[in-house]
Design an enzyme around this catalytic site. Structure first.
Site, short mmCIF file in Angstrom:
data_model
loop_
_atom_site.label_atom_id
_atom_site.label_comp_id
_atom_site.label_asym_id
_atom_site.label_seq_id
_atom_site.Cartn_x
_atom_site.Cartn_y
_atom_site.Cartn_z
N ARG A 71 -8.13 -32.73 27.13
CA ARG A 71 -9.05 -31.59 27.22
C ARG A 71 -10.46 -32.07 27.62
O ARG A 71 -10.62 -33.16 28.13
CB ARG A 71 -9.02 -30.83 25.88
CG ARG A 71 -7.61 -30.33 25.54
CD ARG A 71 -7.56 -29.55 24.26
NE ARG A 71 -8.31 -28.29 24.39
CZ ARG A 71 -8.56 -27.48 23.34
NH1 ARG A 71 -8.13 -27.79 22.12
NH2 ARG A 71 -9.25 -26.37 23.51
N TYR A 127 -2.58 -23.41 20.95
CA TYR A 127 -2.35 -23.78 19.55
C TYR A 127 -1.00 -23.33 18.98
O TYR A 127 -0.69 -23.63 17.82
CB TYR A 127 -3.50 -23.24 18.68
CG TYR A 127 -4.84 -23.80 19.10
CD1 TYR A 127 -5.12 -25.16 18.94
CD2 TYR A 127 -5.82 -23.00 19.68
CE1 TYR A 127 -6.33 -25.69 19.33
CE2 TYR A 127 -7.05 -23.52 20.08
CZ TYR A 127 -7.30 -24.88 19.90
OH TYR A 127 -8.49 -25.41 20.29
N ALA A 129 -13.66 -28.16 15.40
CA ALA A 129 -14.82 -28.55 16.23
C ALA A 129 -15.73 -29.56 15.52
O ALA A 129 -16.40 -30.37 16.18
CB ALA A 129 -15.61 -27.32 16.62
O1 CA2 Z 1 -6.39 -29.31 18.48
C1 CA2 Z 1 -6.95 -29.14 17.39
O2 CA2 Z 1 -6.34 -29.04 16.33
C2 CA2 Z 1 -8.48 -28.97 17.35
O3 CA2 Z 1 -8.94 -29.62 16.17
C3 CA2 Z 1 -8.74 -27.48 17.30
C4 CA2 Z 1 -10.22 -27.13 17.37
C5 CA2 Z 1 -10.90 -27.84 18.53
O4 CA2 Z 1 -12.31 -27.60 18.47
C6 CA2 Z 1 -10.66 -29.34 18.50
O5 CA2 Z 1 -11.28 -29.93 19.62
C7 CA2 Z 1 -9.18 -29.63 18.54
C8 CA2 Z 1 -10.40 -25.62 17.54
C9 CA2 Z 1 -9.73 -24.81 16.49
C10 CA2 Z 1 -9.70 -23.40 16.94
O6 CA2 Z 1 -8.57 -22.81 16.39
C11 CA2 Z 1 -8.10 -21.67 16.96
C12 CA2 Z 1 -6.81 -21.34 16.67
C13 CA2 Z 1 -6.27 -20.21 17.23
C14 CA2 Z 1 -7.03 -19.40 18.03
C15 CA2 Z 1 -8.35 -19.73 18.30
C16 CA2 Z 1 -8.89 -20.86 17.75
#
Ligand code: CA2
Length: 145
Positions: A108, A24, A78
């Site tokens: 992914r 990210y 999510a």
């Molecule tokens: O890629 C994206 O922006 C997502 O929306 C991020 C979600 C994921 O479930 C989607 O499939 C794709 C997850 C967000 C988690 O964010 C974090 C950021 C930093 C560290 C851990 C989690």
């Protein structure tokens, strides 16, 4: 009066820049807010950014946006892949909706390949890092001109 764009963020995005930078990136959500506010000033748009870990709260933020804002940029995290409630809420909003994903969800796991929110979104950005929020804001400026 400047048009307002609400940037809504779903669960765990409060950890942006603090965990999993390999997926990210290193920018925090506060960095995203500052960059988008600055770009918004250049584009003549007011920008508000929120984050919630709770589905119902996101639904309520979308309801509130109906009265107050011209466009929604949403990274439902999510909930993208699970939430008919967020889709239904977005369907009650009349302005443009742009869906943003920081990572390339299509590269992914297969459960990330389907988005309920895409059924409503006017555009979808994925895999362009946090720059995707700025690109969505530029598109909002075009759509609302
Ligand atoms: O890629 C994206 O922006 C997502 O929306 C991020 C979600 C994921 O479930 C989607 O499939 C794709 C997850 C967000 C988690 O964010 C974090 C950021 C930093 C560290 C851990 C989690």
């Amino acid at each position: 009066m400047a048009k307002t764009i609400h940037i809504l963020n779903g669960p765990n995005l409060n950890l942006l820049g603090k965990r999993q930078p390999e997926i990210y990136g290193a920018d925090t959500l506060a960095d995203v807010e500052a960059t988008c506010a600055k770009l918004g000033r250049e584009l003549g748009l007011e920008v508000a950014l929120s984050q919630s870990n709770h589905e119902g709260e996101i639904v309520e933020m979308i309801h509130a946006a109906r009265e107050k804002v011209e466009g929604i940029i949403i990274n439902p995290a999510a909930y993208t892949h699970t939430s008919v409630a967020i889709l239904d809420a977005l369907n009650t909003f009349e302005g443009p909706v742009i869906e943003v994903h920081i990572s390339n969800v299509h590269r992914r796991e297969s459960f990330r390949h389907h988005s309920y929110v895409s059924l409503r979104a006017d555009g979808v950005i994925a895999g362009l890092g946090v720059e995707g929020y700025q690109l969505a804001l530029r598109r909002m400026a075009t759509l609302l001109a």
